[in-house]
Design a protein around this motif. Structure first.
Motif, mmCIF file in Angstrom:
data_model
loop_
_atom_site.group_PDB
_atom_site.id
_atom_site.type_symbol
_atom_site.label_atom_id
_atom_site.label_comp_id
_atom_site.label_asym_id
_atom_site.label_seq_id
_atom_site.Cartn_x
_atom_site.Cartn_y
_atom_site.Cartn_z
ATOM 1 N N THR A 187 3.934 4.112 3.333
ATOM 2 C CA THR A 187 3.979 2.803 2.693
ATOM 3 C C THR A 187 3.811 1.670 3.706
ATOM 4 O O THR A 187 4.097 1.830 4.897
ATOM 5 C CB THR A 187 5.303 2.595 1.956
ATOM 6 O OG1 THR A 187 6.350 2.339 2.899
ATOM 7 C CG2 THR A 187 5.666 3.809 1.117
ATOM 8 N N GLN A 239 0.843 -1.199 0.000
ATOM 9 C CA GLN A 239 0.000 0.000 0.000
ATOM 10 C C GLN A 239 0.871 1.238 0.000
ATOM 11 O O GLN A 239 1.842 1.322 0.749
ATOM 12 C CB GLN A 239 -0.923 0.020 1.218
ATOM 13 C CG GLN A 239 -2.072 -0.963 1.142
ATOM 14 C CD GLN A 239 -3.137 -0.711 2.196
ATOM 15 O OE1 GLN A 239 -2.811 -0.413 3.340
ATOM 16 N NE2 GLN A 239 -4.387 -0.830 1.813
ATOM 17 N N LEU A 240 0.509 2.170 -0.848
ATOM 18 C CA LEU A 240 1.161 3.470 -0.917
ATOM 19 C C LEU A 240 0.065 4.514 -0.827
ATOM 20 O O LEU A 240 -0.876 4.498 -1.638
ATOM 21 C CB LEU A 240 1.926 3.635 -2.233
ATOM 22 C CG LEU A 240 2.928 2.535 -2.606
ATOM 23 C CD1 LEU A 240 3.485 2.781 -3.999
ATOM 24 C CD2 LEU A 240 4.049 2.469 -1.588
ATOM 25 N N VAL A 241 0.163 5.412 0.132
ATOM 26 C CA VAL A 241 -0.882 6.408 0.341
ATOM 27 C C VAL A 241 -0.259 7.794 0.346
ATOM 28 O O VAL A 241 0.490 8.139 1.273
ATOM 29 C CB VAL A 241 -1.641 6.155 1.653
ATOM 30 C CG1 VAL A 241 -2.727 7.208 1.831
ATOM 31 C CG2 VAL A 241 -2.235 4.751 1.673
ATOM 32 N N GLU A 242 -0.589 8.571 -0.679
ATOM 33 C CA GLU A 242 -0.065 9.928 -0.784
ATOM 34 C C GLU A 242 -0.968 10.902 -0.030
ATOM 35 O O GLU A 242 -2.178 10.691 0.093
ATOM 36 C CB GLU A 242 0.024 10.384 -2.245
ATOM 37 C CG GLU A 242 0.895 9.549 -3.139
ATOM 38 C CD GLU A 242 0.100 8.534 -3.950
ATOM 39 O OE1 GLU A 242 0.561 8.137 -5.024
ATOM 40 O OE2 GLU A 242 -0.995 8.159 -3.478
ATOM 41 N N CYS A 266 4.236 10.103 1.253
ATOM 42 C CA CYS A 266 3.799 8.805 0.760
ATOM 43 C C CYS A 266 4.071 7.780 1.852
ATOM 44 O O CYS A 266 5.226 7.410 2.077
ATOM 45 C CB CYS A 266 4.525 8.439 -0.521
ATOM 46 S SG CYS A 266 4.164 6.781 -1.142
ATOM 47 N N GLY A 319 0.540 4.534 -5.690
ATOM 48 C CA GLY A 319 -0.471 5.105 -4.818
ATOM 49 C C GLY A 319 -1.627 5.640 -5.648
ATOM 50 O O GLY A 319 -1.619 5.577 -6.877
#
Length: 120
Positions: free
Chosen positions: A24, A3-6, A22, A112
């Motif tokens: 991770t 999972q990558l969340v910006e 970001c 992301g």
């Protein structure tokens, strides 16, 4: 599950600054290649910066050199994109990604969802 969340996007006036993050999870962050990319409407995606998280080596594309930098917080498995002196042409969706090396930068095996940056 990778999972990558910006986060950190938004609207800013020309000349301003933003810092994107970001966060991770789901892979071995400390031995990875992390990169930031952007895509403006009607344009191809372009690579901006990369960091090899193990040793901290960074690469910055000439198009943003001197204005953009990448950094990391290993304890948080998070990479940052610091953007200064923003210009209207920097308006785009910004993505972080991880993957194997692609030249000096990173390929994009995992992406992301992106964060929008608008410069007026």
């Amino acid at each position: 599950q990778v999972q990558l969340v910006e986060s950190g996007g938004g609207s800013v006036q020309a000349g301003g600054s933003l810092r994107l993050a970001c966060a991770t999870s789901g892979f071995t962050y400390v031995v990875s290649c992390m990169g930031w990319f952007r895509q403006a409407p009607g344009k191809e995606r372009e690579v901006l910066v990369a960091i090899y998280t193990g040793g901290g080596t960074t690469y910055i594309d000439d198009s943003v050199k001197g204005r953009f930098t990448i950094s990391q917080d290993k304890a948080k498995s998070t990479v940052y994109l610091e953007m200064n002196n923003l210009k209207p042409e920097d308006t785009a969706m910004y993505y972080c990604a991880t993957g194997g090396p692609k030249g000096r930068f990173c390929g994009g095996n995992y992406w992301g969802q992106g964060t929008q940056v608008t410069v007026s």
